[in-house]
Enzyme design. Structure first.
Site, PDB file in Angstrom:
ATOM      1  N   LYS A 178       0.956  -3.429   3.483  1.00 15.02           N
ATOM      2  CA  LYS A 178       0.714  -2.297   2.600  1.00 15.02           C
ATOM      3  C   LYS A 178       0.148  -1.144   3.420  1.00 15.02           C
ATOM      4  O   LYS A 178      -0.480  -1.423   4.445  1.00 15.02           O
ATOM      5  CB  LYS A 178      -0.226  -2.658   1.446  1.00 15.02           C
ATOM      6  N   TYR A 265      -6.071  -0.418  -2.746  1.00 13.22           N
ATOM      7  CA  TYR A 265      -6.554  -1.677  -3.351  1.00 13.22           C
ATOM      8  C   TYR A 265      -7.040  -1.426  -4.769  1.00 13.22           C
ATOM      9  O   TYR A 265      -6.771  -2.216  -5.678  1.00 13.22           O
ATOM     10  CB  TYR A 265      -7.680  -2.294  -2.510  1.00 13.22           C
TER      11      TYR A 265
END
Ligand code: NAD
Length: 421
Positions: A178, A265
């Site tokens: 990511k 996140y």
């Protein structure tokens, strides 16, 4: 220290005699066996049994105790999905490669790096053959390595697109760190490339495979403590003063600052836990003026996500505040604190509730599980069973669209409405 060989030889003879080996040993051992008290044979509760290829033990602890975790059922090494690890930086060396030791379905079989010395050292440590070590120029030769079924891209964000596309062209399934890319346009191109090549693309959103976050998601979606009324998420850390040259501070390599690196996140986990898609975002960014680290990317971002249920999630991500990675939930009959929600390990889940006439807090203890190993195993299973991952490329694309909206909101000072997912 010196040894007296006569004493050693004598000691060995008397030991052999005692355990019944050599010379008159057999006779002695039969006599010893006859004299020994008869021990009860093991019961089924002791030996357990094999069911569907797994060793299973019946519960022997009382109802009041939590049952033990099932025994792991790892695949034999030759049946595991072989991964090529691309990029030998901190995450690859500190978390991903060690996590294979806790995986049951995956194994590292190849490396790609621009540093031959580092690669040779790491290859020895993990038993990877020298002929399965590739430079970036040789990357496309992965096509001819039948042991490699999946390629794990652990490079700076701005390099993800090129290496995902090259992995797909080599006919390999791709797990990508990511954020998936540095723009929604690149994310779309990567999804299309993998579709065209008939390979899977998964984004390494490890929180989806982390037990405490999964449990909170279950509480929220099953309304165990009623409706979710409030949700706050914080992901902060600091950067060394001399780190301006690091790729995280270069727009072309990182795509942005704290938002795509750590704010992601807060964003992705909010979507995961609520199971909803934000309909509107509103954001502010800030960087200390004149600081070379923030010449190209932001230090701090505050953003809120409004969901269709009316819930508003408040998020803060920053490179300027002491490391803190927590989330907190306000529900009708409980509040839930996760003081280390996004850490690699050490997650906690604290539930605050009324207890009789007082307020109380209970800690829910879940068995520890390596989230990187869980992620590697999940993708291995997807590859083996040809099923789509829980965090496919589209999940990464959605976050890029939201991050672009967050930057737009910060630039205009206005909330930005999202088109339906
Ligand atoms: P890192 O800087 O430690 O490693 C990057 C590696 O890429 C290094 O080995 C470096 O030599 C190599 N590299 C090749 N070309 C480069 C270039 N042009 N510039 C800079 N480095 C180059 O970074 P990292 O922390 O390991 O991050 C790698 C990826 O993993 C990123 O996408 C990051 O977002 C992601 N990440 C994910 C997590 C997680 O918890 N899932 C944690 C950290 C990083």
């Amino acid at each position: 220290m010196t040894h007296d060989t006569t004493t050693l030889a004598h000691g060995r003879r008397s030991l052999l005699k005692k355990i019944g080996a050599g010379g008159t040993g057999l006779a002695l051992s039969a006599a010893a066996a006859a004299a020994a008290p008869r021990l009860p044979a093991p019961s089924a509760i002791d030996t357990g049994s094999v069911q569907n290829g797994k060793v299973v033990f019946p519960a022997w602890r009382g109802e009041a105790d939590a049952p033990s975790a099932p025994t792991p059922a790892p695949l034999p090494p030759e049946q595991r999905v072989g991964y090529a690890i691309v990029g030998l930086g901190r995450l690859a060396l500190e978390e991903i490669l060690p996590a294979f030791g806790e995986s049951g379905q995956a194994r590292p079989v190849a490396l790609v790096s621009g540093s031959p010395e580092k690669m040779a050292t790491v290859a020895k440590q993990y038993g990877i053959k020298p002929e399965s070590c590739y430079s970036y120029a040789d990357f496309d030769k992965l096509r001819d390595n039948p042991e490699v079924k999946a390629v794990y891209i652990v490079l700076p964000n701005g390099m993800h697109r090129e290496y995902v596309e090259r992995a797909a062209a080599a006919g390999k399934h791709v797990l990508c760190e990511k954020p998936l890319a540095t723009s929604s346009a690149d994310a779309r191109a990567m999804i299309a490339a993998c579709d065209r090549a008939g390979v899977q693309l998964m984004v390494a959103y490890r929180i989806h495979y982390q037990p405490h976050n999964r449990r909170v998601r279950q509480f929220v979606q099953e309304k165990t403590f009623g409706r979710l009324v409030g949700y706050t998420a914080v992901n902060t850390q600091t950067t060394a003063l001399n780190a301006a040259e690091q790729w995280r501070h270069k727009k072309a390599l990182a795509g942005g600052g704290s938002l795509p690196d750590i704010g992601l996140y807060c964003l992705n986990t909010a979507r995961f836990i609520t199971g909803q898609e934000p309909v509107e975002v509103y954001a502010h960014v800030f960087s200390p003026p004149g600081d070379a680290r923030y010449a190209e990317v932001e230090e701090t971002v505050n953003f809120s996500l409004r969901f269709p249920s009316g819930l508003v999630v408040q998020c803060l991500a920053s490179y300027g505040a002491r490391e803190d990675k927590w989330q907190r939930f306000e529900l009708e009959t409980a509040s839930i604190d996760m003081p280390s929600a996004y850490e690699y390990q050490g997650q906690r889940l604290l539930i605050g509730q009324r207890q009789g006439d007082t307020k109380g807090q209970t800690e829910l203890t879940l068995p520890p599980k390596n989230q990187f190993a869980a992620e590697l195993d999940h993708f291995a299973e997807c590859v083996t069973r040809n099923r789509k991952s829980d965090t496919p490329g589209e999940e990464g694309l959605r976050d890029h669209l939201l991050m672009e909206a967050i930057y737009r909101s910060a630039a205009t000072g206005q909330p930005v409405k999202m088109k339906p997912a």
